[in-house]
Design an enzyme around this catalytic site. Structure first.
Site, PDB file in Angstrom:
ATOM      1  N   ASP B 390       0.762  -1.224   0.020  1.00 35.85           N
ATOM      2  CA  ASP B 390       0.044   0.101  -0.014  1.00 35.85           C
ATOM      3  C   ASP B 390       0.730   1.385   0.129  1.00 35.85           C
ATOM      4  O   ASP B 390       0.403   2.227  -0.761  1.00 35.85           O
ATOM      5  CB  ASP B 390      -0.964   0.028   1.106  1.00 35.85           C
ATOM      6  CG  ASP B 390      -2.049  -1.327   1.079  1.00 35.85           C
ATOM      7  OD1 ASP B 390      -2.130  -1.581   0.015  1.00 35.85           O
ATOM      8  OD2 ASP B 390      -2.688  -1.306   2.335  1.00 35.85           O
ATOM      9  N   VAL B 391       1.909   1.198   0.737  1.00 32.32           N
ATOM     10  CA  VAL B 391       2.817   2.556   0.746  1.00 32.32           C
ATOM     11  C   VAL B 391       3.469   2.854  -0.474  1.00 32.32           C
ATOM     12  O   VAL B 391       4.185   3.782  -0.837  1.00 32.32           O
ATOM     13  CB  VAL B 391       3.919   2.446   2.017  1.00 32.32           C
ATOM     14  CG1 VAL B 391       3.178   2.241   3.274  1.00 32.32           C
ATOM     15  CG2 VAL B 391       4.805   1.208   1.853  1.00 32.32           C
TER      16      VAL B 391
END
Lengths: 97, 462
Positions: B390-391
């Site tokens: 996600d990052v």
């Protein structure tokens, strides 16, 4: 009056805390958290007073259990923080190769 | 021999000063270790002078239980693996919360001493109720957080219909029982037990709907609560040092919580009250993934002059930090500039990746924060994503329908080449598809991250 006095301390300490911690680099977030957590073990002071006071059997037992939990928090918290911080090193400044 | 209350309180001032300086010094890598020692010295002073208090008449229980606690704490601190640090911190938070809960509880008995002051004041009763409440939430919440982090239980968000109604009822019950306890203070009153039970239940209910990727927020919030619980216990027994130290910790925890929320572009309320990944209709991602094998990846790395590693929770799971450092050193020897880009919420607690890389002997000045690495990524030859999802998901920047839209990310997709080390094509923790995997310049290196990196290392050595 006692309530006012204690609340004064509370408010000032919270402001101090915000000022102290606001600029900690991300690298130190975990040690800061576990180091702060160790400080929250200060409740051990209250635990010692309850466990040693011999006021009431139940209060003594509650205090004794509190002493145990608080000691886990204090001893474990400081040692684990120290262990982590010992690993942080700058480039070319020793440390285990 | 015993010390007068005035002398003890003066000693507490010294402790408070040491805590303040200790926390201040924890803010810089050069002084952090000494800072922690100063703060522990402050704690030692507070404990020793308290033992000389006139109130303490018997030491048997104190010695026995302190020794038990110290042995458990020391063993846990020494034996825990660095990858298991998040759950360890959760347990320490929980024991602090439990201690404050018990101190508040014991203070209730002190209100009814024979020959005591008579009816306890409402102020004291409110603070006792607060220490039971905050301490209880911290204790049970931390145990659930431990369960999730150690994967003793599912680390997914647990949500059910009517959750909000149940939680509202619990809060209402807590309010009623606290009011009744303050109005009619009695030892062993049913309202006390209700309050205690509901506080513990609230801690459980507060943490179960929080998914693994949001754990950094919860851990720092529980950290804050453990301080506030000590603070409430301090009010209950009228002790300054508990209030000062507790509120310092409370403030520190809140600041960290805020940093974590900002790094996910979400409000604290959003993290706490909405199970992440419940409803989402992100634009479907289409395209072809381009797999790469270790031999080809080696050839690209061999000619790279700048390489950025982007670690995530997957690196912790694969225990790949040591081979990553080895590869980093080989790349440097090969003439490449190597850095590590750390997203504030990578991993399961604030600073998780930094600790792991420090354990693997990566110097902390090679670790670069998100805002500093992003401008450099377009000039970077290779970005290696290890177990992060996600990052580094460009959907956060581009797809307004994505549930993580608006979250600041590390823009690895702007590097000339991106290697993504991944076990398989499953979507990330939040269940969001990641367009990065289909990018023109992305190559997927499938398999166990540790083995893939070790493969690259042996290519460099061979």
């Amino acid at each position: 009056m006692e309530a006012v006095f204690l609340s004064f301390i509370l408010v000032l300490s919270i402001f101090l805390g915000f000022e102290l911690i606001s600029k900690v680099p991300a690298t130190l977030h975990t040690p800061l958290m576990s180091g702060a957590n160790a400080i929250s073990g200060i409740t051990i002071v209250g635990a010692l007073l309850s466990a040693g006071a011999q006021h009431d059997t139940m209060a003594t037992w509650l205090g004794a259990a509190a002493v145990m939990f608080a000691t886990i928090n204090v001893v474990g918290g400081y040692l684990v923080t120290d262990r982590m911080l010992a690993m942080f090193r700058k480039k070319d400044s020793g440390g285990a190769a | 021999m015993s010390l007068s209350p005035v002398a003890i309180n003066f000693a507490y001032i010294v402790s408070a000063i040491l805590f303040v300086f200790g926390l201040k010094m924890l803010g810089s890598p050069a002084t952090a270790r000494r800072g922690n020692m100063l703060s522990s010295l402050g704690m030692l002073i507070a404990i020793v002078v308290t033992l000389f208090s006139q109130q303490i008449l018997s030491f048997e229980y104190i010695i026995i239980f302190a020794v038990i606690g110290a042995v458990i704490g020391a063993l846990a601190a020494r034996l825990v693996a660095m990858t298991a640090m998040p759950e360890m911190v959760a347990l320490f938070n929980g024991s602090g919360g439990a201690a404050s809960l018990l101190v508040g509880w014991a203070a209730l008995y002190d209100q009814f001493l024979p020959g005591g002051l008579g009816e306890p004041s409402a102020f004291v009763m409110v603070t006792i109720a607060l220490s039971v409440l905050i301490g209880g939430v911290t204790a049970s919440g931390s145990i659930i957080a431990y369960g999730k982090l150690a994967e003793v239980m599912t680390s997914r968000a647990i949500v059910f219909s009517g959750q909000r109604i149940v939680n509202s009822l619990i809060l209402l019950g807590i309010l009623i029982s606290a009011v009744m306890l303050v109005a009619d203070p009695q030892i062993g009153s049913v309202w006390f037990w209700t309050l205690l039970g509901l506080a513990l239940l609230l801690g459980v209910m507060a943490v179960i709907p929080i998914g693994g990727a949001d754990m950094p927020v919860v851990i720092s919030l529980l950290n804050s609560y453990s301080g506030l619980a000590a603070c409430a216990a301090g009010f209950a027994i009228g002790n300054n040092i508990l209030i000062v130290a507790g509120s310092l910790v409370g403030a520190a925890g809140l600041i960290l919580t805020n940093i974590m929320c900002k790094a996910m572009n979400r409000s604290l309320a959003n993290v706490l009250f909405s199970g992440f990944g419940a409803v989402k209709t992100a634009s479907a991602v289409e395209g072809e993934v381009k797999p790469i094998v270790v031999d080809d990846a080696y050839l690209i790395l061999e000619s790279a002059s700048s390489v950025v590693f982007v670690p995530g929770y997957g690196m912790a799971v694969a225990q790949a930090q040591h081979v990553v450092r080895e590869l980093g050193e080989l790349l440097e020897k090969n003439g490449a500039e190597v850095s590590y880009a750390i997203h504030p919420v990578a991993g399961r607690m604030p600073g998780h990746m930094n600790v792991l890389l420090a354990e693997a002997n990566v110097p902390y000045d090679q670790l670069v924060e998100m805002d500093d690495i992003n401008p450099r990524l377009p000039m970077t030859d290779v970005a290696i994503v290890i177990g992060a999802n996600d990052v580094v998901n460009p959907a956060a920047r581009e797809d307004e329908n994505s549930p993580i839209y608006g979250m600041p990310i590390i823009n690895v997709d702007q590097a000339r080449t991106v290697f993504v080390l991944k076990r398989s094509m499953a979507s990330g923790f939040s269940g969001v598809d990641n367009p990065l995997f289909f990018g023109e310049n992305t190559r997927m290196l499938f398999g166990d991250a540790k083995q893939s990196i070790a493969g690259l290392v042996s290519e460099f050595k061979g």
